[in-house]
Design a protein around this motif. Structure first.
Motif, PDB file in Angstrom:
ATOM      1  N   PHE A 123      -3.366  -7.603   2.442  1.00 51.18           N
ATOM      2  CA  PHE A 123      -4.406  -7.033   3.295  1.00 51.18           C
ATOM      3  C   PHE A 123      -4.295  -7.540   4.732  1.00 51.18           C
ATOM      4  O   PHE A 123      -4.668  -6.823   5.666  1.00 51.18           O
ATOM      5  CB  PHE A 123      -5.771  -7.318   2.673  1.00 51.18           C
ATOM      6  CG  PHE A 123      -5.912  -6.692   1.306  1.00 51.18           C
ATOM      7  CD1 PHE A 123      -6.264  -5.363   1.181  1.00 51.18           C
ATOM      8  CD2 PHE A 123      -5.635  -7.422   0.161  1.00 51.18           C
ATOM      9  CE1 PHE A 123      -6.362  -4.767  -0.070  1.00 51.18           C
ATOM     10  CE2 PHE A 123      -5.725  -6.838  -1.092  1.00 51.18           C
ATOM     11  CZ  PHE A 123      -6.082  -5.507  -1.207  1.00 51.18           C
ATOM     12  N   ALA A 130      -1.750  -5.232   6.039  1.00 48.88           N
ATOM     13  CA  ALA A 130      -2.363  -3.919   6.270  1.00 48.88           C
ATOM     14  C   ALA A 130      -3.162  -3.911   7.571  1.00 48.88           C
ATOM     15  O   ALA A 130      -3.168  -2.903   8.294  1.00 48.88           O
ATOM     16  CB  ALA A 130      -3.270  -3.558   5.096  1.00 48.88           C
ATOM     17  N   PRO A 147       2.600  -1.434   5.852  1.00 44.69           N
ATOM     18  CA  PRO A 147       2.358  -1.023   4.465  1.00 44.69           C
ATOM     19  C   PRO A 147       3.047  -1.964   3.488  1.00 44.69           C
ATOM     20  O   PRO A 147       4.011  -2.647   3.837  1.00 44.69           O
ATOM     21  CB  PRO A 147       2.986   0.375   4.404  1.00 44.69           C
ATOM     22  CG  PRO A 147       4.106   0.306   5.403  1.00 44.69           C
ATOM     23  CD  PRO A 147       3.605  -0.582   6.513  1.00 44.69           C
ATOM     24  N   SER A 148       2.554  -1.975   2.266  1.00 42.31           N
ATOM     25  CA  SER A 148       3.084  -2.877   1.249  1.00 42.31           C
ATOM     26  C   SER A 148       3.691  -2.122   0.073  1.00 42.31           C
ATOM     27  O   SER A 148       3.224  -1.051  -0.318  1.00 42.31           O
ATOM     28  CB  SER A 148       1.983  -3.791   0.704  1.00 42.31           C
ATOM     29  OG  SER A 148       1.634  -4.772   1.649  1.00 42.31           O
ATOM     30  N   LEU A 189      -6.316  -0.244  -3.351  1.00 38.12           N
ATOM     31  CA  LEU A 189      -5.311   0.601  -2.702  1.00 38.12           C
ATOM     32  C   LEU A 189      -4.791   1.625  -3.694  1.00 38.12           C
ATOM     33  O   LEU A 189      -4.579   1.307  -4.870  1.00 38.12           O
ATOM     34  CB  LEU A 189      -4.159  -0.260  -2.171  1.00 38.12           C
ATOM     35  CG  LEU A 189      -4.549  -1.376  -1.191  1.00 38.12           C
ATOM     36  CD1 LEU A 189      -3.314  -2.150  -0.751  1.00 38.12           C
ATOM     37  CD2 LEU A 189      -5.295  -0.826   0.015  1.00 38.12           C
ATOM     38  N   SER A 222      -2.043   4.497   0.001  1.00 38.92           N
ATOM     39  CA  SER A 222      -2.233   3.314   0.831  1.00 38.92           C
ATOM     40  C   SER A 222      -1.362   2.143   0.375  1.00 38.92           C
ATOM     41  O   SER A 222      -1.432   1.063   0.962  1.00 38.92           O
ATOM     42  CB  SER A 222      -3.709   2.890   0.841  1.00 38.92           C
ATOM     43  OG  SER A 222      -4.223   2.836  -0.474  1.00 38.92           O
ATOM     44  N   VAL A 223      -0.541   2.351  -0.645  1.00 37.14           N
ATOM     45  CA  VAL A 223       0.385   1.327  -1.142  1.00 37.14           C
ATOM     46  C   VAL A 223       1.412   2.012  -2.033  1.00 37.14           C
ATOM     47  O   VAL A 223       1.169   3.125  -2.533  1.00 37.14           O
ATOM     48  CB  VAL A 223      -0.380   0.245  -1.957  1.00 37.14           C
ATOM     49  CG1 VAL A 223      -0.874   0.805  -3.291  1.00 37.14           C
ATOM     50  CG2 VAL A 223       0.449  -1.006  -2.170  1.00 37.14           C
ATOM     51  N   GLY A 259       0.183   2.615   6.090  1.00 35.42           N
ATOM     52  CA  GLY A 259      -0.362   1.524   6.887  1.00 35.42           C
ATOM     53  C   GLY A 259      -1.745   1.840   7.420  1.00 35.42           C
ATOM     54  O   GLY A 259      -2.644   0.985   7.399  1.00 35.42           O
ATOM     55  N   ALA A 311      -4.338   1.867   4.510  1.00 31.09           N
ATOM     56  CA  ALA A 311      -4.625   0.505   4.048  1.00 31.09           C
ATOM     57  C   ALA A 311      -5.474  -0.243   5.069  1.00 31.09           C
ATOM     58  O   ALA A 311      -6.393  -0.994   4.703  1.00 31.09           O
ATOM     59  CB  ALA A 311      -3.324  -0.242   3.775  1.00 31.09           C
ATOM     60  N   ARG A 312      -5.191  -0.048   6.346  1.00 30.71           N
ATOM     61  CA  ARG A 312      -5.993  -0.718   7.383  1.00 30.71           C
ATOM     62  C   ARG A 312      -7.441  -0.245   7.347  1.00 30.71           C
ATOM     63  O   ARG A 312      -8.370  -1.039   7.528  1.00 30.71           O
ATOM     64  CB  ARG A 312      -5.376  -0.496   8.762  1.00 30.71           C
ATOM     65  CG  ARG A 312      -6.186  -1.155   9.884  1.00 30.71           C
ATOM     66  CD  ARG A 312      -5.474  -1.087  11.223  1.00 30.71           C
ATOM     67  NE  ARG A 312      -6.407  -1.363  12.318  1.00 30.71           N
ATOM     68  CZ  ARG A 312      -6.801  -2.572  12.692  1.00 30.71           C
ATOM     69  NH1 ARG A 312      -6.340  -3.639  12.064  1.00 30.71           N
ATOM     70  NH2 ARG A 312      -7.641  -2.741  13.687  1.00 30.71           N
TER      71      ARG A 312
END
Length: 309
Positions: free
Chosen positions: A233, A236, A241-242, A254, A259-260, A289, A292-293
């Motif tokens: 996080f 993010a 991105p993860s 997520l 978002s992931v 990204g 997720a943010r």
């Protein structure tokens, strides 16, 4: 109020918690219970070294006991059998149990605990962890940040690197963190022929961590279990991105492909495939990204998270 927190290290939100709770004492080593008046005792894990002294101190002080569970270590054989045995003893005598994600809470409740509350342990300072570099301008840099211990599963990332080099000869992998597995992981990198590609950079200051997040195209988490992890996080928050194993609160907060990117099997080829998707596709990186943010802004902003705790 007078509070005693026992754990391996102080809470990262200790200063703010003192403003909410009053006097907060911290014990990070071996704690010998004493005849001191506390209103609340918090054990940051239910193990023999932390949970048991906390339980004894709560009894001596006639204080409420909160025991926290920050990972899935009570399942499987991640803990020595003595710790597993005493963990359940401590948890059953706790007034409240804090689970840092819903998966942990469900498991604890399935074992007969009814006093379980979900309170995530992800706190993000958005004035520090923020975008500093346009994601479209980042090179083929992959970053992970973790203690170099078995439960972080970093061998999975190392075994994916030779596969990624086939398509990304300029790849750079940065491993931030220290721990007892450093030499063995470095040896594995050499054996795989990627010793020049994988950089073991040790512990990073907060400023350096933000810099690495902002230079990364992709952040990777390969853990076997987690409570958060906060690093996903933090990345993010920097629009990074993860690609992550489905651990901790990640699959709860997520969404896969939105978002992931989740790696459901511990397969180096699958991990390499997911990382490659993002290295190839700038639009996909930006989309994940940004989504997720948004979630970090909504759920894990520092003051909001501290107040919830």
């Amino acid at each position: 109020m007078r509070v005693l927190m026992l754990g391996r290290k102080p809470s990262i939100a200790l200063d703010e918690l003192r403003r909410y709770w009053g006097t907060v004492e911290v014990a990070t080593g071996l704690h010998a219970p004493r005849f001191t008046r506390y209103d609340l005792v918090i054990a940051q894990e239910p193990t023999i070294k932390i949970g048991l002294p906390a339980l004894l101190q709560a009894k001596l002080s006639n204080a409420a006991l909160i025991t926290e569970v920050h990972g899935d270590y009570l399942q499987g054989n991640f803990l020595p059998w003595k710790d597993r045995l005493f963990a359940w003893f401590v948890l059953r005598y706790s007034d409240f149990v804090r689970a840092v994600n819903s998966g942990i809470a469900s498991y604890l409740q399935s074992r007969g605990l009814s006093n379980v509350h979900v309170v995530p342990s992800v706190y993000i300072r958005l004035d520090i962890f923020k975008p500093l570099k346009n994601p479209d301008e980042r090179g083929h840099v992959v970053v992970t940040a973790a203690r170099l211990v078995p439960e972080k599963g970093l061998d999975l990332l190392l075994r994916a690197v030779p596969l990624l080099l086939q398509d990304f000869p300029d790849l750079e992998v940065r491993i931030l963190g220290e721990g007892p597995m450093r030499k063995s992981l470095q040896g594995l990198a050499e054996m795989l022929g990627v010793g020049d590609v994988v950089k073991f950079l040790g512990w990073a200051s907060v400023d350096d961590l933000v810099k690495h997040y902002n230079e990364a195209a992709v952040f990777v988490c390969t853990s076997h279990y987690e409570g958060g992890p906060r690093t996903v996080f933090e990345a993010a928050a920097c629009l990074t991105p993860s690609v992550s194993t489905p651990v901790g609160i990640v699959p709860e907060m997520l969404k896969e492909g939105e978002s992931v990117l989740l790696v459901e099997r511990r397969d180096p080829a699958l991990l390499a495939e997911k990382i490659a998707q993002l290295l190839h596709d700038r639009d996909k990186r930006r989309q994940l990204g940004e989504k997720a943010r948004e979630i970090v802004l909504r759920e894990f902003e520092w003051s909001k998270s501290v107040e919830r705790y």
